[in-house]
Design a protein around this motif. Structure first.
Motif, short mmCIF file in Angstrom:
data_model
loop_
_atom_site.label_atom_id
_atom_site.label_comp_id
_atom_site.label_asym_id
_atom_site.label_seq_id
_atom_site.Cartn_x
_atom_site.Cartn_y
_atom_site.Cartn_z
N SER A 86 0.84 -1.21 0.00
CA SER A 86 0.00 0.00 0.00
C SER A 86 0.87 1.25 0.00
O SER A 86 0.58 2.23 -0.70
CB SER A 86 -0.93 0.00 1.22
N PRO A 95 -3.92 2.17 -7.23
CA PRO A 95 -4.70 1.50 -6.18
C PRO A 95 -4.05 0.21 -5.70
O PRO A 95 -3.30 -0.44 -6.43
CB PRO A 95 -6.05 1.22 -6.84
N THR A 97 -5.17 -3.35 -3.24
CA THR A 97 -6.14 -4.12 -2.46
C THR A 97 -5.40 -5.23 -1.73
O THR A 97 -4.58 -5.93 -2.32
CB THR A 97 -7.22 -4.73 -3.36
N LYS A 109 -4.15 -3.70 10.01
CA LYS A 109 -5.26 -3.33 9.11
C LYS A 109 -5.32 -1.80 8.98
O LYS A 109 -5.50 -1.27 7.88
CB LYS A 109 -6.58 -3.86 9.67
N ARG A 113 -4.85 0.71 5.52
CA ARG A 113 -5.80 1.77 5.15
C ARG A 113 -5.14 3.15 5.23
O ARG A 113 -5.43 4.03 4.44
CB ARG A 113 -7.02 1.69 6.08
N THR A 118 -6.98 -0.79 0.29
CA THR A 118 -8.30 -1.32 0.63
C THR A 118 -8.13 -2.70 1.25
O THR A 118 -7.42 -3.56 0.69
CB THR A 118 -9.18 -1.44 -0.63
N VAL A 120 -9.69 -6.33 2.36
CA VAL A 120 -10.75 -7.31 2.21
C VAL A 120 -10.42 -8.46 3.16
O VAL A 120 -9.35 -9.05 3.06
CB VAL A 120 -10.85 -7.83 0.76
N SER A 140 -10.91 -7.16 -10.33
CA SER A 140 -10.16 -5.91 -10.57
C SER A 140 -9.15 -5.97 -11.70
O SER A 140 -8.80 -4.95 -12.30
CB SER A 140 -9.43 -5.49 -9.28
#
Length: 315
Positions: A86, A95, A97, A109, A113, A118, A120, A140
């Motif tokens: 990230s 992006p 995920t 977590k 973020r 993101t 999941v 995606s």
């Protein structure tokens, strides 16, 4: 299977240099006296995003073509790889995920973020992790950056031991924690080419000792959902990391849950270093195997510092 070379490591280091820290090496006279050896702690807990995995993630992200990068990146991770991917994706403006076990520390977590990723959630097993992840990629079309079984990631992780060899002369061995084996594989890649005299050891929790059993058996043994305080070391070896482990690792040493927590507390108290339980496993195994390391100069990789301060294992 594409196996990274030493040239890939050098290229990775050049590529990621603007995006990582050259982390310090610290020592403790007190801990040296306890173990009867000279320990040199490579502090990747001070790395960008708080873990060594910023190296591999950055190499993968910044090695993508513009066309590949457009759809973003995705991975599954217990925390640090997801956080670091990230981070790297945010630096490139694409992006990210991350599929994470619902039992992963809240701090990890939140970190994903915080860097714009993101999350999941999945169940805390390798089977669930991979099934949920397959759905994410199908939807995606994102570029999969595996947490460790990826040549780009291993080449990035290999830059850590390159720095360590430059920072400390005449090491006899380097020891790092092992889960999936990305850091250990990177260490093997660098050391076997630049300092073949230096032995590479891996350290693993007794309650998640599949790599230890794999090395003894001569083939990969994968546990689906081991339970250990060292939450970053619950994943099994894969074919690429197994290649390095079986070929270059001198031995895999294990430590109990109590020994891991005690080693973590020792470093917190004596060196004032915030580290996570996974990072304490190497010191735990050194303390347990003093005779093996007596009188030697040992590089110890502290892999990360992303610990939930509200849920320390001794509280």
């Amino acid at each position: 299977m594409f196996i990274p070379t030493i040239s890939d490591m050098f290229e990775a280091h050049q590529r990621i240099e603007p995006h990582i820290h050259r982390t310090p090496v610290l020592t403790s006279a007190y801990i040296n006296s306890l173990v009867g050896a000279q320990l040199y702690f490579k502090c990747e807990n001070f790395q960008k995003a708080g873990a060594f995995k910023a190296r591999g993630a950055s190499n993968a992200v910044f090695g993508l073509s513009d066309e590949q990068a457009r759809k973003g990146v995705a991975t599954h991770s217990s925390g640090n790889h997801g956080t670091c991917l990230s981070y790297a994706a945010g630096r490139r403006g694409i992006p990210c995920t991350v599929v994470m076990p619902r039992t992963a520390p809240q701090a990890k977590k939140d970190a994903v973020r915080g860097y714009g990723g993101t999350v999941v959630e999945c169940e805390p097993s390798t089977t669930s992790r991979e099934a949920v992840f397959a759905e994410v990629v199908a939807q995606s079309g994102a570029e999969f950056v595996h947490p460790y079984n990826d040549a780009r990631v291993i080449a990035g992780q290999a830059t850590c031991s390159r720095e360590l060899l430059e920072q400390v002369d005449d090491l006899d061995a380097i020891i790092a924690p092992i889960g999936g084996g990305g850091m250990v594989s990177g260490t093997c890649l660098t050391v076997s080419n630049l300092a073949p005299r230096v032995k590479v050891y891996a350290a693993e929790p007794e309650q998640a000792d599949d790599a230890y059993r794999s090395l003894k058996a001569g083939h990969i043994i994968a546990d689906d959902a081991p339970d250990t305080v060292a939450d970053g070391l619950k994943v099994p070896l894969k074919d690429l990391t197994w290649h390095f482990v079986k070929s270059n690792v001198a031995d895999i040493l294990t430590a109990s849950e109590v020994e891991i927590v005690d080693a973590m507390k020792l470093i917190w108290k004596r060196m004032k270093i915030v580290m996570e339980p996974s990072s304490a496993v190497p010191l735990a195994t050194i303390l347990k195997n003093r005779d093996l390391f007596a009188g030697q100069r040992i590089g110890v990789v502290i892999t990360g510092g992303n610990v939930d301060l509200d849920k320390l294992p001794w509280q």
